[in-house]
Scaffold this motif. Sequence first.
Motif, mmCIF file in Angstrom:
data_model
loop_
_atom_site.group_PDB
_atom_site.id
_atom_site.type_symbol
_atom_site.label_atom_id
_atom_site.label_comp_id
_atom_site.label_asym_id
_atom_site.label_seq_id
_atom_site.Cartn_x
_atom_site.Cartn_y
_atom_site.Cartn_z
ATOM 1 N N GLN A 297 -23.722 38.767 -6.273
ATOM 2 C CA GLN A 297 -23.703 38.241 -4.910
ATOM 3 C C GLN A 297 -23.559 36.723 -4.884
ATOM 4 O OE1 GLN A 297 -27.328 39.861 -3.298
ATOM 5 N NE2 GLN A 297 -26.306 41.743 -2.603
ATOM 6 N N PRO B 165 -18.449 33.398 -6.538
ATOM 7 C CA PRO B 165 -17.545 32.980 -5.460
ATOM 8 C C PRO B 165 -16.801 34.187 -4.877
ATOM 9 C CG PRO B 165 -17.185 31.678 -7.450
ATOM 10 C CD PRO B 165 -18.144 32.755 -7.799
ATOM 11 N N ARG B 166 -16.599 34.152 -3.590
ATOM 12 C CA ARG B 166 -15.955 35.268 -2.893
ATOM 13 C C ARG B 166 -14.571 35.560 -3.463
ATOM 14 N NH1 ARG B 166 -16.416 38.634 1.072
ATOM 15 N NH2 ARG B 166 -14.780 39.058 2.578
ATOM 16 N N GLU B 167 -13.829 34.532 -3.831
ATOM 17 C CA GLU B 167 -12.487 34.741 -4.387
ATOM 18 C C GLU B 167 -12.538 35.589 -5.660
ATOM 19 O OE1 GLU B 167 -13.670 31.297 -4.274
ATOM 20 O OE2 GLU B 167 -13.284 31.420 -2.127
ATOM 21 N N ARG B 168 -13.551 35.353 -6.463
ATOM 22 C CA ARG B 168 -13.693 36.097 -7.716
ATOM 23 C C ARG B 168 -13.981 37.567 -7.449
ATOM 24 N NH1 ARG B 168 -15.652 35.475 -13.160
ATOM 25 N NH2 ARG B 168 -15.257 37.534 -14.009
ATOM 26 N N VAL B 169 -14.858 37.833 -6.496
ATOM 27 C CA VAL B 169 -15.240 39.217 -6.187
ATOM 28 C C VAL B 169 -14.084 39.946 -5.520
ATOM 29 C CG1 VAL B 169 -16.846 40.656 -4.886
ATOM 30 C CG2 VAL B 169 -17.659 38.585 -6.017
ATOM 31 N N VAL B 170 -13.343 39.254 -4.652
ATOM 32 C CA VAL B 170 -12.233 39.889 -3.954
ATOM 33 C C VAL B 170 -11.073 40.138 -4.915
ATOM 34 C CG1 VAL B 170 -10.513 39.550 -2.123
ATOM 35 C CG2 VAL B 170 -12.896 38.975 -1.716
#
Length: 157
Positions: free
Chosen positions: A96, A99-104
């Motif tokens: 959680q 970074p959001r970019e990594r998860v997406v």
Amino acid sequence: MSYLRLYSGSSHLVAMAVVAGIAQSLVLVPIIFLVRYSFDVLIPAGDLTALVLMGAGMVALYLASGALMLWSRRAALASTQHMIERLRRDLVQKVQRLPRERVVSDEAAHIHSLLVHDTERVNVASAALVAHFLPAAVFSVALGAALLYMNLLLFLT
């Protein structure tokens, strides 16, 4: 994150599993002497009643060993389940924080699969470590110390 830190709060379960594993091995030791006594004394004397009682005693010792094995396994599984729960909670918190970019960019199913399968492997290995390896290691060290002591006594006499 330390592996041993994950066991905090369940160290008493690990200790119970180790003690039960050692006790399981020790419960089987008298069977050797019962068999020897049966062959050396009871069978030549023809004492059938005592021989049947001796057999019942051996069966009782095997049953006690099995009960200790189950209790040891239960304690080991309980401690490793607590540990895996903490590990999964820590891993989810770390995911959680990514970074959001990594998860997406990575597929969510792939991340989920990695987390679940890898923690399951750690779970199985930890259960084997607590239920089998630790009691065997402690018992082996004690047995080795006893053999070393006996060897020294025999060498000095």
